[in-house]
Design a protein around this motif. Structure first.
Motif, PDB file in Angstrom:
ATOM      1  N   LYS A  10       0.836  -1.182   0.000  1.00 38.82           N
ATOM      2  CA  LYS A  10       0.000   0.000   0.000  1.00 38.82           C
ATOM      3  C   LYS A  10       0.876   1.239   0.000  1.00 38.82           C
ATOM      4  O   LYS A  10       2.076   1.169   0.264  1.00 38.82           O
ATOM      5  CB  LYS A  10      -0.916   0.028   1.237  1.00 38.82           C
ATOM      6  CG  LYS A  10      -0.138   0.052   2.564  1.00 38.82           C
ATOM      7  CD  LYS A  10      -1.067   0.047   3.763  1.00 38.82           C
ATOM      8  CE  LYS A  10      -1.807   1.364   3.906  1.00 38.82           C
ATOM      9  NZ  LYS A  10      -0.887   2.498   4.213  1.00 38.82           N
ATOM     10  N   THR A  13       3.944   3.649   3.124  1.00 39.25           N
ATOM     11  CA  THR A  13       4.740   2.794   4.013  1.00 39.25           C
ATOM     12  C   THR A  13       6.161   3.316   4.214  1.00 39.25           C
ATOM     13  O   THR A  13       6.875   2.843   5.086  1.00 39.25           O
ATOM     14  CB  THR A  13       4.835   1.366   3.457  1.00 39.25           C
ATOM     15  OG1 THR A  13       5.524   1.405   2.204  1.00 39.25           O
ATOM     16  CG2 THR A  13       3.453   0.747   3.275  1.00 39.25           C
ATOM     17  N   THR A 197       0.398  -1.965  10.456  1.00 37.85           N
ATOM     18  CA  THR A 197      -1.028  -1.707  10.580  1.00 37.85           C
ATOM     19  C   THR A 197      -1.763  -2.898   9.987  1.00 37.85           C
ATOM     20  O   THR A 197      -1.179  -3.706   9.250  1.00 37.85           O
ATOM     21  CB  THR A 197      -1.451  -0.432   9.839  1.00 37.85           C
ATOM     22  OG1 THR A 197      -1.181  -0.597   8.432  1.00 37.85           O
ATOM     23  CG2 THR A 197      -0.696   0.776  10.352  1.00 37.85           C
ATOM     24  N   LEU A 198      -3.056  -3.003  10.280  1.00 39.28           N
ATOM     25  CA  LEU A 198      -3.840  -4.116   9.753  1.00 39.28           C
ATOM     26  C   LEU A 198      -3.869  -4.092   8.232  1.00 39.28           C
ATOM     27  O   LEU A 198      -3.679  -5.119   7.578  1.00 39.28           O
ATOM     28  CB  LEU A 198      -5.260  -4.062  10.319  1.00 39.28           C
ATOM     29  CG  LEU A 198      -6.148  -5.279  10.049  1.00 39.28           C
ATOM     30  CD1 LEU A 198      -5.526  -6.541  10.636  1.00 39.28           C
ATOM     31  CD2 LEU A 198      -7.544  -5.058  10.619  1.00 39.28           C
ATOM     32  N   SER A 199      -4.078  -2.916   7.660  1.00 40.12           N
ATOM     33  CA  SER A 199      -4.091  -2.817   6.198  1.00 40.12           C
ATOM     34  C   SER A 199      -2.694  -3.045   5.629  1.00 40.12           C
ATOM     35  O   SER A 199      -2.542  -3.610   4.538  1.00 40.12           O
ATOM     36  CB  SER A 199      -4.621  -1.450   5.758  1.00 40.12           C
ATOM     37  OG  SER A 199      -3.815  -0.403   6.267  1.00 40.12           O
ATOM     38  N   SER A 202      -2.268  -6.846   5.586  1.00 38.44           N
ATOM     39  CA  SER A 202      -3.168  -7.459   4.604  1.00 38.44           C
ATOM     40  C   SER A 202      -2.697  -7.214   3.179  1.00 38.44           C
ATOM     41  O   SER A 202      -2.639  -8.131   2.352  1.00 38.44           O
ATOM     42  CB  SER A 202      -4.587  -6.914   4.787  1.00 38.44           C
ATOM     43  OG  SER A 202      -5.451  -7.400   3.787  1.00 38.44           O
ATOM     44  N   ASP A 203      -2.321  -5.964   2.882  1.00 39.46           N
ATOM     45  CA  ASP A 203      -1.873  -5.644   1.530  1.00 39.46           C
ATOM     46  C   ASP A 203      -0.514  -6.257   1.222  1.00 39.46           C
ATOM     47  O   ASP A 203      -0.240  -6.633   0.076  1.00 39.46           O
ATOM     48  CB  ASP A 203      -1.813  -4.126   1.349  1.00 39.46           C
ATOM     49  CG  ASP A 203      -3.195  -3.489   1.357  1.00 39.46           C
ATOM     50  OD1 ASP A 203      -4.172  -4.217   1.146  1.00 39.46           O
ATOM     51  OD2 ASP A 203      -3.292  -2.271   1.589  1.00 39.46           O
TER      52      ASP A 203
END
Length: 295
Positions: A10, A13, A197-199, A202-203
């Motif tokens: 994402k 970062t 982070t959660l995203s 996940s990404d």
């Protein structure tokens, strides 16, 4: 010659900041900004442009209102709602909605529709304080970022061969789209930058799944690891399960922000900082692994 691509699942970062920092320690290297949709590595590199080349993107259609009879066949066939009547009652094509498929051009019985390739993109060959640099600029709404990435990577390879450089480092785009796929293909190794982070996790997992299809050696860096230790621990467990080497856990440091605001890398801004030492160690690790791989 080894080509290494730095990616993230994402945006935000810190991928480009870390790429720029690596540029401060990498030698005999050609750099390439593959994030053509939102290129920003040049803000730190401050390059001197030597060559400018146009790049044609996808087609855009337009209607000649003098030849158009207003039959509406093109309107009925357009799958992207790009064609409509204007206030004068003429059929027009919205260039931002048009996907360049050229179906309207083929269905028009009056041959009143024509298509031309967009020329709102450019790519550049530059010099910088870090070495040769290839980068690009896409206009708003333009297409074919994957093809543009392939073009600038090809030029970076040509330069690296001519200058006998040992490495090509690509600052890749975030996500798993066409530009990312074009950045991965043919690379010797990939470094994935992950934020805790959660995203971010996940990404990164989706990106790793994509990289696995290319069978490319993968490293990881957790950036700003200390802003969420629970997520950092989850990411570490994930990397172990995937057998991905963790090169570094980089802490959050306002000096990184200050260095970017000054147009410098963290190593230029504060070579004695903790992050600067980590960048040196992670690059040495990658070099050692790539040298062994070549042998």
């Amino acid at each position: 010659m080894k080509e290494i691509t730095i990616l993230s699942g994402k945006g935000g970062t810190g991928k480009t900041s870390i790429t720029a920092a690596i540029a401060s320690v990498a030698e005999k290297t050609v750099f390439c900004d593959n994030d053509v949709d939102a290129a920003d590595l040049h803000l730190i590199f401050q390059p001197e442009i030597q060559e400018v080349h146009p790049f044609s993107s996808g087609y855009k259609a337009s209607i000649n209102t003098l030849e158009c009879t207003g039959c509406g066949i093109c309107l009925d066939h357009c799958h992207f709602d790009a064609i409509d009547y204007n206030e004068e009652g003429n059929l027009v094509i919205d260039p931002y909605q048009c996907e360049g498929c050229r179906l309207c051009e083929r269905t028009c019985p009056e041959n009143a529709i024509s298509s031309v390739k967009g020329k709102n993109n450019k790519w550049f060959v530059s010099t910088s304080r870090f070495g040769d640099f290839v980068h690009a600029e896409m206009g708003p709404g333009e297409e074919n970022s994957g093809k543009l990435v392939s073009q600038i990577r090809k030029k970076a390879m040509e330069i690296a061969q001519n200058t006998q450089s040992e490495y090509i480092i690509n600052d890749g785009p975030p996500g798993i789209g066409c530009a990312t796929i074009s950045s991965i293909s043919g690379s010797k190794a990939v470094i994935v930058i992950i934020e805790p982070t959660l995203s971010g996790l996940s990404d990164a997992q989706r990106l790793v799944d994509l990289i696995r299809t290319f069978d490319i050696h993968t490293y990881a860096v957790i950036n700003k690891y200390d802003i969420n230790m629970n997520m950092t621990h989850k990411i570490e467990r994930y990397l172990i399960s995937e057998n991905i080497a963790l090169l570094a856990k980089i802490p959050f440091d306002v000096e990184m922000v200050k260095s970017m605001n000054m147009g410098k890398t963290i190593i230029e801004y504060n070579p004695a900082s903790i992050i600067s030492g980590q960048i040196h160690r992670m690059w040495n690790k990658v070099k050692e692994d790539q040298d062994v791989a070549v042998l």
